[in-house]
Design an enzyme around this catalytic site. Structure first.
Site, mmCIF file in Angstrom:
data_model
loop_
_atom_site.group_PDB
_atom_site.id
_atom_site.type_symbol
_atom_site.label_atom_id
_atom_site.label_comp_id
_atom_site.label_asym_id
_atom_site.label_seq_id
_atom_site.Cartn_x
_atom_site.Cartn_y
_atom_site.Cartn_z
ATOM 1 N N ARG A 270 0.822 -1.227 0.000
ATOM 2 C CA ARG A 270 0.000 0.000 0.000
ATOM 3 C C ARG A 270 0.844 1.260 0.000
ATOM 4 O O ARG A 270 0.584 2.183 -0.769
ATOM 5 C CB ARG A 270 -0.919 -0.009 1.225
ATOM 6 N N PHE A 408 -6.777 -2.367 -6.519
ATOM 7 C CA PHE A 408 -5.926 -3.433 -5.953
ATOM 8 C C PHE A 408 -5.157 -2.983 -4.700
ATOM 9 O O PHE A 408 -5.244 -1.842 -4.307
ATOM 10 C CB PHE A 408 -5.054 -4.151 -6.984
ATOM 11 N N GLU A 409 -4.498 -3.927 -4.074
ATOM 12 C CA GLU A 409 -3.843 -3.735 -2.746
ATOM 13 C C GLU A 409 -4.889 -3.357 -1.700
ATOM 14 O O GLU A 409 -4.631 -2.570 -0.804
ATOM 15 C CB GLU A 409 -2.745 -2.659 -2.812
ATOM 16 N N GLY A 410 -6.078 -3.949 -1.793
ATOM 17 C CA GLY A 410 -7.195 -3.601 -0.901
ATOM 18 C C GLY A 410 -7.922 -2.407 -1.498
ATOM 19 O O GLY A 410 -7.294 -1.370 -1.733
#
Ligand SMILES: Cc1cc2nc3c(=O)[nH]c(=O)nc-3n(C[C@H](O)[C@H](O)[C@H](O)COP(=O)(O)OP(=O)(O)OC[C@H]3O[C@@H](n4cnc5c(N)ncnc54)[C@H](O)[C@@H]3O)c2cc1C
Length: 600
Positions: A270, A408-410
């Site tokens: 993140r 993406f990445e949460g």
């Protein structure tokens, strides 16, 4: 009493309740000559190898060998081994230097995604959770790019709810292998990866376990490349594991530790993603400023129009805030790491723990960076006008490639919820005293404001007051929401989004201000006119966002006298002196137009 640099040690989430001295933050103006050279190497690589071939790269089906060959070239320059320790053939750079690499490469469109998936989610699980044998076997090859890596967590029915994956790993009768079966989706670098970090459940375990799977093990098939909105040059495949035989020694860490690995690696992903969005934003600002100078309408450059200046200034100030926050957090991570090493902790554990400490900031940065970039590319398209909509001009690709960063990445929704969830958990564990400042705010609310207080004329005294008040607004509303809903606050997602928005803005605005304050102490006020303007502009934005988010949250859960009281409190805590934002924006825009780049 204000704290001095030496006394100050940052703790995750503490920005909400503590004042940070400006001398304690790292500013990108402090890069060493060596770090600048590394950044220049990355820039040269993009100029020579990536920018001339963007169309070719985006035709991933027609040129499947191109991306891996570009990664090989970047490997020759050492760009794939920045985080890997020297003993495994890498460069073992500190965290902020690896952020700098992510930032510069971030302007490289699909290549940036391929590189960061390989060096981040592909390599780091082995670096941080691998045993000595695994590290020795895989890291040297990953650091040079001889082997390329991918990360297989997502499945068709398991996205944000990552621990619900159905991929299974069953121990063979001779206990020498796990037999892995399942389907993974959206796997970056899938088409050419030699190594897959795969998350699967052993038997009926509650939690995932993680495995290092080599393509050579067999039993791996793939769908065609996904047809995507953007980052078209990044290989994205569905990957199927059909009775794939994985030696037992290829389990990473311990059984059922996979979810923890996934979460911790995503923390790093993140903040690195934030760095990469900053690089992409800077690239677009430069292009948009140049186009605005060249494009003439009504007999003059469109850069001379106030409406265009407004856009260039906002794009720049938001990027400045994101950049200030990213390297502030990056340095916090480096400092925490050094402290842990000094206390005798193992390198890999210290790296993980230092990032975990600042997981709140990582989530905040991911949201702020990706949303700033989306704002920047949207206004970039607008500045280009019709040419912004043309597939032959650069904004088209920038606009499409930016959008994935909010997913993406949460997703940004998940990251907003995590921000508040992690903050409250830290408070519950006694790691963060939210209670005392929240109670103090309550007391202050019922007291009469001190109208007679003498005006503090020190540098940024007013801005500091604004920030301290914004924090109080955040504490007031989150404290009341926690009291109201207790454990059920997690069901009130709209309120969580509002609270996260307030926190994100506080962190970004404070980081911009601290950077500027430090720069002024080094170079004097005259040399920092642009930074001062950007800080003022961003501060107004932060207040505006906090006012709106705060009001919505209060409307959502408070009524009658309580509501009136809180609205009054919000008004009091979101006061800011009027400023001529038009002129401030013009100062910033004129500078950017003159430089034709994000350059100060
Ligand atoms: C181009 C691309 C590359 C990718 N690369 C990889 C990779 O290399 N490896 C890998 O493992 N994965 C990868 N992913 C997957 C990516 O991480 C997921 O797409 C992402 O986590 C979201 O999952 P999802 O798509 O299933 O969306 P969902 O989880 O179905 O979410 C859909 C929407 O619902 C929201 N939502 C979901 N749950 C909640 C909740 N509890 N509360 C509120 N809102 C919620 C989301 O925010 C989103 O807006 C990639 C995806 C793409 C598109």
């Amino acid at each position: 009493m204000s704290v001095t640099e030496k006394q100050f040690t940052a703790k995750g989430g503490e920005f909400l309740i503590k004042e940070t001295p400006s001398q304690a933050v790292f500013t990108p103006e402090e890069w060493t000559e060596e770090q600048k050279m590394i950044a220049q190497t990355c820039k040269d690589f993009l100029q020579q190898e990536i920018y001339p071939r963007l169309d070719e790269i985006d035709n991933v089906k027609g040129n499947p060998e191109l991306m891996p060959s570009l990664m090989d070239k970047s490997g020759e320059l050492g760009l794939l081994g920045t985080s890997v320790p020297e003993e495994y053939g890498g460069f073992g750079m500190d965290f902020n230097t690896s952020m700098l690499v992510a930032e510069v490469i971030g302007a490289g469109h699909s290549f940036a995604v391929a590189l960061s998936a390989h060096t981040g989610i592909g390599t780091l699980p082995i670096l941080y959770y691998g045993n000595a044998e695994q590290k020795k076997k895989y890291l040297p090859k990953l650091a040079t790019g001889e082997w390329k890596a991918s990360y297989c967590l997502t499945e068709p029915d398991s996205g944000s709810d990552a621990n619900s994956g159905k991929t299974k790993a069953v121990l063979s009768d001779d206990k020498k292998h796990y037999i892995v079966n399942g389907q993974k989706m959206w796997i970056t670098n899938g088409g050419f990866a030699d190594v897959f970090i795969v998350f699967a459940k052993i038997d009926d375990d509650k939690n995932l376990s993680a495995f290092i799977i080599e393509k050579e093990f067999g039993g791996i098939t793939m769908n065609e490349e996904e047809a995507k909105m953007g980052i078209k040059g990044s290989s994205t495949r569905q990957v199927f594991f059909n009775d794939c035989k994985v030696p037992v020694e290829n389990m990473l860490s311990e059984r059922e530790n996979g979810f923890k690995i996934a979460v911790n690696i995503l923390n790093i992903g993140r903040i690195k993603l934030a760095a990469s969005t900053i690089g992409a934003s800077k690239g677009v600002i430069g292009q948009a400023a140049q186009y605005a100078n060249e494009r003439k309408q009504f007999g003059t450059s469109i850069a001379n129009f106030g409406a265009i200046k407004h856009k260039l200034a906002e794009m720049t100030a938001r990027t400045f805030a994101s950049e200030s926050a990213a390297y502030r957090a990056g340095q916090n991570i480096d400092d925490a790491f050094n402290e842990m090493i000094a206390s005798g902790m193992d390198q890999a554990e210290a790296k993980l723990k230092s990032v975990e400490e600042f997981a709140i900031e990582c989530a905040i940065l991911k949201v702020h960076g990706s949303e700033t970039l989306d704002y920047v590319v949207d206004e970039g398209v607008q500045i280009y006008g019709g040419m912004g909509f043309s597939a032959d001009a650069p904004m088209d690709r920038a606009y499409r490639d930016a959008r994935i960063n909010r997913i993406f990445e949460g997703t940004n929704e998940i990251n907003r919820m995590l921000t508040i969830d992690m903050l409250l958990k830290r408070a519950l564990k006694g790691k963060l005293d939210l209670m005392t400042p929240a109670m103090n705010v309550q007391k202050e609310l019922t007291s009469i404001p001190d109208f007679g207080a003498q005006e503090d004329t020190a540098l940024f005294a007013k801005e500091k007051k604004v920030l301290s008040n914004l924090k109080k607004a955040g504490l007031m509303i989150s404290g009341a929401a926690v009291q109201k809903f207790m454990q059920k606050l997690s069901n009130e997602q709209e309120i969580l989004m509002n609270l996260a928005d307030m926190l994100i803005e506080v962190y970004a605005a404070e980081s911009a201000m601290l950077r500027t304050e430090k720069l002024i102490s080094l170079k004097g006020e005259e040399a920092c006119k642009q930074q001062i303007a950007m800080t003022q502009l961003y501060m107004h934005r932060a207040v505006e966002v906090a006012q709106k988010a705060g009001k919505e949250a209060i409307y959502a859960f408070a009524e009658g006298d309580e509501q009136r009281m809180m609205l009054l409190g919000l008004k009091r805590f979101t006061k800011i002196e009027p400023a001529n934002l038009k002129e401030i924006r013009r100062t910033i825009a004129d500078h950017i137009s003159a430089k034709q780049a994000y350059e100060f």
